[in-house]
Design a protein around this motif. Structure first.
Motif, PDB file in Angstrom:
ATOM      1  N   ALA A 234      45.365  -5.641  13.625  1.00  0.00           N
ATOM      2  CA  ALA A 234      44.119  -5.204  14.253  1.00  0.00           C
ATOM      3  C   ALA A 234      43.479  -4.032  13.518  1.00  0.00           C
ATOM      4  O   ALA A 234      42.301  -3.759  13.693  1.00  0.00           O
ATOM      5  CB  ALA A 234      44.378  -4.807  15.701  1.00  0.00           C
ATOM      6  N   ALA A 235      44.274  -3.322  12.695  1.00  0.00           N
ATOM      7  CA  ALA A 235      43.742  -2.129  12.018  1.00  0.00           C
ATOM      8  C   ALA A 235      42.878  -2.527  10.830  1.00  0.00           C
ATOM      9  O   ALA A 235      43.265  -3.326  10.011  1.00  0.00           O
ATOM     10  CB  ALA A 235      44.881  -1.237  11.555  1.00  0.00           C
ATOM     11  N   ALA A 236      41.704  -1.944  10.751  1.00  0.00           N
ATOM     12  CA  ALA A 236      40.811  -2.182   9.620  1.00  0.00           C
ATOM     13  C   ALA A 236      40.519  -0.839   8.971  1.00  0.00           C
ATOM     14  O   ALA A 236      40.678   0.205   9.587  1.00  0.00           O
ATOM     15  CB  ALA A 236      39.523  -2.833  10.100  1.00  0.00           C
ATOM     16  N   ALA A 237      40.102  -0.862   7.713  1.00  0.00           N
ATOM     17  CA  ALA A 237      39.817   0.383   6.999  1.00  0.00           C
ATOM     18  C   ALA A 237      38.703   1.146   7.707  1.00  0.00           C
ATOM     19  O   ALA A 237      37.667   0.587   8.042  1.00  0.00           O
ATOM     20  CB  ALA A 237      39.420   0.072   5.566  1.00  0.00           C
ATOM     21  N   ALA A 238      38.965   2.430   7.933  1.00  0.00           N
ATOM     22  CA  ALA A 238      37.984   3.270   8.616  1.00  0.00           C
ATOM     23  C   ALA A 238      36.971   3.811   7.621  1.00  0.00           C
ATOM     24  O   ALA A 238      37.217   3.863   6.422  1.00  0.00           O
ATOM     25  CB  ALA A 238      38.684   4.420   9.332  1.00  0.00           C
ATOM     26  N   SER A 239      35.848   4.256   8.147  1.00  0.00           N
ATOM     27  CA  SER A 239      34.807   4.839   7.308  1.00  0.00           C
ATOM     28  C   SER A 239      34.890   6.360   7.390  1.00  0.00           C
ATOM     29  O   SER A 239      35.560   6.906   8.264  1.00  0.00           O
ATOM     30  CB  SER A 239      33.436   4.355   7.783  1.00  0.00           C
ATOM     31  N   PRO A 240      34.204   7.077   6.498  1.00  0.00           N
ATOM     32  CA  PRO A 240      34.227   8.541   6.545  1.00  0.00           C
ATOM     33  C   PRO A 240      33.770   9.118   7.880  1.00  0.00           C
ATOM     34  O   PRO A 240      34.204  10.197   8.266  1.00  0.00           O
ATOM     35  CB  PRO A 240      33.271   8.945   5.422  1.00  0.00           C
ATOM     36  N   THR A 241      32.918   8.388   8.611  1.00  0.00           N
ATOM     37  CA  THR A 241      32.453   8.906   9.903  1.00  0.00           C
ATOM     38  C   THR A 241      33.571   8.922  10.936  1.00  0.00           C
ATOM     39  O   THR A 241      33.483   9.629  11.929  1.00  0.00           O
ATOM     40  CB  THR A 241      31.275   8.076  10.431  1.00  0.00           C
ATOM     41  N   ASP A 242      34.638   8.149  10.708  1.00  0.00           N
ATOM     42  CA  ASP A 242      35.770   8.109  11.633  1.00  0.00           C
ATOM     43  C   ASP A 242      36.780   9.222  11.358  1.00  0.00           C
ATOM     44  O   ASP A 242      37.757   9.350  12.086  1.00  0.00           O
ATOM     45  CB  ASP A 242      36.498   6.758  11.541  1.00  0.00           C
ATOM     46  N   GLN A 243      36.542  10.024  10.326  1.00  0.00           N
ATOM     47  CA  GLN A 243      37.532  11.036   9.932  1.00  0.00           C
ATOM     48  C   GLN A 243      37.729  12.095  11.006  1.00  0.00           C
ATOM     49  O   GLN A 243      38.851  12.520  11.263  1.00  0.00           O
ATOM     50  CB  GLN A 243      37.137  11.705   8.609  1.00  0.00           C
ATOM     51  N   GLY A 244      36.671  12.554  11.646  1.00  0.00           N
ATOM     52  CA  GLY A 244      36.789  13.559  12.697  1.00  0.00           C
ATOM     53  C   GLY A 244      37.432  14.835  12.192  1.00  0.00           C
ATOM     54  O   GLY A 244      37.042  15.390  11.179  1.00  0.00           O
ATOM     55  N   ALA A 245      38.461  15.299  12.895  1.00  0.00           N
ATOM     56  CA  ALA A 245      39.151  16.548  12.543  1.00  0.00           C
ATOM     57  C   ALA A 245      40.375  16.296  11.667  1.00  0.00           C
ATOM     58  O   ALA A 245      41.186  17.186  11.477  1.00  0.00           O
ATOM     59  CB  ALA A 245      39.568  17.281  13.805  1.00  0.00           C
ATOM     60  N   THR A 246      40.506  15.099  11.129  1.00  0.00           N
ATOM     61  CA  THR A 246      41.647  14.781  10.280  1.00  0.00           C
ATOM     62  C   THR A 246      41.567  15.573   8.985  1.00  0.00           C
ATOM     63  O   THR A 246      40.546  15.573   8.308  1.00  0.00           O
ATOM     64  CB  THR A 246      41.677  13.269   9.957  1.00  0.00           C
ATOM     65  N   THR A 247      42.663  16.250   8.641  1.00  0.00           N
ATOM     66  CA  THR A 247      42.691  17.020   7.391  1.00  0.00           C
ATOM     67  C   THR A 247      43.099  16.109   6.247  1.00  0.00           C
ATOM     68  O   THR A 247      44.020  15.311   6.369  1.00  0.00           O
ATOM     69  CB  THR A 247      43.684  18.197   7.483  1.00  0.00           C
ATOM     70  N   LEU A 248      42.399  16.253   5.123  1.00  0.00           N
ATOM     71  CA  LEU A 248      42.626  15.421   3.949  1.00  0.00           C
ATOM     72  C   LEU A 248      42.903  16.309   2.747  1.00  0.00           C
ATOM     73  O   LEU A 248      42.096  17.179   2.417  1.00  0.00           O
ATOM     74  CB  LEU A 248      41.396  14.528   3.689  1.00  0.00           C
TER      75      LEU A 248
END
Length: 198
Positions: free
Chosen positions: A98-112
């Motif tokens: 069910a998981a698909a590649a997320a877009s940059p708008t889905d990043q939220g507060a995730t640290t990269l």
């Protein structure tokens, strides 16, 4: 010549006078010595703390283009091989159907964090620029602590971050994502390998 009050040395009659009167002590001399001692102690403690921080790897000077970038701490620059083998699940695609590649708008507060796993200088800054251009928000760049990585791998910590990791991997032109706790100071960590063309 200063006149001193008469004392017992003035009563000596056999031979010339021996000794001298002691002059009055200067006021505030003790505070000057204390101030210099405190300053020297502060300088020595500061130098000691800096040397220990550099020796422990708490302070790191990272590669970057132009400005300074914040580096992950020493624990975030450990090699992924030790922790990745303990509790990780390598995957070339999505970790669940069910998981698909997320877009940059889905990043939220995730640290990269982008880490250079090769001896090629400037690779992390290059990948950071590429990801930023694709819309991702890169928290910091640095060195992975190893220079022999052959494959670019995107590591993520939580199962919910798998889609983000896949989207980041897709932006870099790779598909290797892996769940691992080897990089605890970031939610998603990119370790660039020799296969990254830049």
């Amino acid at each position: 010549m200063t006149r001193f009050p008469r004392d017992r040395f003035d009563d000596v009659t056999d031979g010339p006078r021996v000794g001298a009167h002691r002059g009055p002590a200067r006021r505030g001399g003790g505070w000057v010595v204390f101030a210099w001692a405190a300053l020297a102690t502060g300088v020595l403690v500061g130098v000691g703390v800096l040397v220990l921080a550099l020796a422990n790897g708490s302070v790191q000077f990272t590669e970057g283009s132009g400005g300074a970038t914040s580096a992950p701490s020493a624990s975030a620059t450990s090699t992924p091989t030790s922790s990745a083998s303990a509790g990780s699940e390598p995957s070339g695609g999505a970790s669940s159907p069910a998981a698909a590649a997320a877009s940059p708008t889905d990043q939220g507060a995730t640290t990269l964090v982008v880490l250079n796993g090769t001896s090629t200088t400037g690779l992390a800054a290059n990948a950071s620029t590429k990801l930023t251009g694709a819309g991702w928000k890169v928290t910091s760049t640095g060195d992975a602590g190893t220079t022999g990585s052959t494959q670019t791998i995107v590591y993520y910590q939580q199962e919910s971050q798998a889609a983000l990791a896949e989207g980041i991997a897709k932006s870099l032109g790779t598909s290797a994502v892996q769940r691992s706790s080897a990089f605890p100071n970031a939610d998603v960590s990119v370790v660039l390998g020799a296969d990254y063309a830049g």
